[in-house]
Design a protein around this motif. Structure first.
Motif, short mmCIF file in Angstrom:
data_model
loop_
_atom_site.label_atom_id
_atom_site.label_comp_id
_atom_site.label_asym_id
_atom_site.label_seq_id
_atom_site.Cartn_x
_atom_site.Cartn_y
_atom_site.Cartn_z
N PRO A 1 0.50 -1.14 -0.10
CA PRO A 1 0.28 -0.22 0.19
C PRO A 1 0.89 1.46 0.15
CG PRO A 1 -0.42 -1.25 2.63
CD PRO A 1 1.42 -1.53 1.65
N ASP A 2 2.38 1.33 0.10
CA ASP A 2 3.36 2.73 0.08
C ASP A 2 3.39 3.08 -1.02
OD1 ASP A 2 4.43 4.35 0.61
OD2 ASP A 2 6.46 3.15 1.49
N GLN A 3 2.67 4.19 -1.13
CA GLN A 3 3.11 5.08 -3.33
C GLN A 3 4.54 5.30 -3.12
OE1 GLN A 3 1.12 8.88 -3.78
NE2 GLN A 3 0.21 8.57 -1.50
N TRP A 4 5.34 5.66 -2.03
CA TRP A 4 6.73 5.93 -2.13
C TRP A 4 7.21 5.32 -2.49
CZ3 TRP A 4 5.59 10.73 -3.26
CH2 TRP A 4 4.50 11.92 -3.02
N LEU A 5 7.29 3.99 -2.10
CA LEU A 5 7.90 2.85 -2.06
C LEU A 5 7.49 2.63 -3.74
CD1 LEU A 5 10.31 0.64 -1.50
CD2 LEU A 5 8.06 -0.50 -0.37
N ALA A 6 6.67 2.45 -3.80
CA ALA A 6 5.39 1.81 -5.35
C ALA A 6 6.97 3.10 -5.76
CB ALA A 6 4.42 2.18 -5.66
#
Ligand code: 13P
Ligand code: SF4
Length: 323
Positions: free
Chosen positions: A164-169
């Motif tokens: 669920p982490d957009q920044w890691l994605a």
């Protein structure tokens, strides 16, 4: 299988202040055949009393490796849940059941199901910071240590949902050049680092390297000399020839950095609030007193639905095989 959204600390019973908690915890650990696992974001005393201190991946691996009757998980709920999924025979307890995680809490299973229905034909890679129910809907789990490797394990034409982490994605998309659909989650600790303040600090300390966790937002990562999981950041400070570091992650990791290389300087990165003391409010619900109590009473046990556990086990095992 409760994933606490509320961050209300459990009020621990009053403990005799004369009690030597370190030796009491040690005694109970033997008596109970227990292992204490602690994340780097725990307070220093908890890290020092633990059998294993590590990042999310190392702790999941330790949970899979050790066959103890009791696992005390000094971390947050999803981490203890992961230990239970991997070790159903063990009693898994946590110092404070209310220790959640903004990433896990902001990705409810019902909403995630609808999101996946809108993206058929995608493989689902979920960051370990999610509930067991979300894990159960995933094809493979990853952590910040192995996310790139897990993404690269799929052929380039494979469509991917990342949650669920957009920044890691977004970081992994930049690194791999892969297109991924991602859930718009974020970590309340890493999203408050202030890029402008970090840049200013870097000007004042030109010899210091900026090191950042991939949960940080893009502008902070753009300033980083090194990006990695907590274990990666720790290893980098040990191996690097540099002696000064501006550290953009939860300040608990500084304890191990100082222990490993005390002669070096670690400057916590400033946040939007202007402070340099960024602590995870979930992780910090755990205290030595609560750790002692959950070990003594085997309270705050992680319980979960067996069908969900078995579904969540498959993507976790896949991650461990690929790691
Ligand atoms: P790692 O343990 O993978 O470094 O992740 C940090 C974190 O935020 C855990 O919740
Ligand atoms: Fe969750 Fe962020 Fe706390 Fe880690 S630091 S447990 S990702 S809220």
């Amino acid at each position: 299988m409760q994933n606490p959204a509320a961050m209300t600390a459990t009020k621990p019973e009053q403990i005799d202040p004369r009690l030597d908690l370190v030796s009491e915890i040690d005694r109970l650990r033997k008596e109970r055949d227990a292992i204490i696992l602690a994340h780097y974001y725990q307070e220093s005393e908890i890290q020092d009393v633990a059998d294993v201190v590590g990042d999310s991946l190392a702790l999941a691996q330790a949970a899979a490796r050790h066959r103890k009757r009791v696992i005390v998980f000094a971390g947050v709920h999803f981490m203890a849940e992961t230990a239970k999924i991997l070790n159903p025979e063990s009693t898994v307890v946590v110092p404070d059941l209310a220790a959640g995680c903004s990433l896990a809490d902001r990705c409810p299973a019902e909403e995630f199901r609808k999101f996946l229905d809108r993206h058929p034909g995608h493989v689902v890679i979920s960051y370990v910071n999610c509930s067991a129910a979300v894990k159960a809907m995933s094809d493979v789990i990853c952590t910040s240590s192995n996310a790139e490797k897990i993404v690269r394990s799929f052929p380039p034409e494979q469509k991917i949902v990342f949650a669920p982490d957009q920044w890691l994605a977004r970081y992994i998309i930049r690194k791999t050049g892969r297109e991924m659909v991602y859930w718009p989650g974020s970590c309340i600790v890493h999203e408050v680092f202030n890029a402008q303040q970090i840049a200013k600090l870097k000007v004042q300390n030109p010899d210091a390297l900026v090191i950042a966790h991939p949960e940080c937002e893009d502008p902070v990562l753009a300033l980083a000399d090194y990006i990695g999981s907590t274990a990666g950041l720790l290893a980098f400070t040990q191996k690097s020839e540099a002696t000064r570091f501006i550290v953009a992650t939860e300040a608990g990791i500084l304890h191990q950095m100082k222990k490993a290389r005390p002669e070096k300087t670690y400057i916590p990165a400033p946040t939007n609030e202007g402070c340099a003391c960024n602590l995870c409010p979930h992780m910090r619900l755990n205290t030595m007193e609560k750790l002692y109590l959950c070990l003594r009473d085997l309270s705050n046990e992680i319980v979960m639905d067996e069908a969900v556990r078995l579904q969540a086990l498959k993507p976790l095992q896949k991650m461990l095989e690929l790691s």
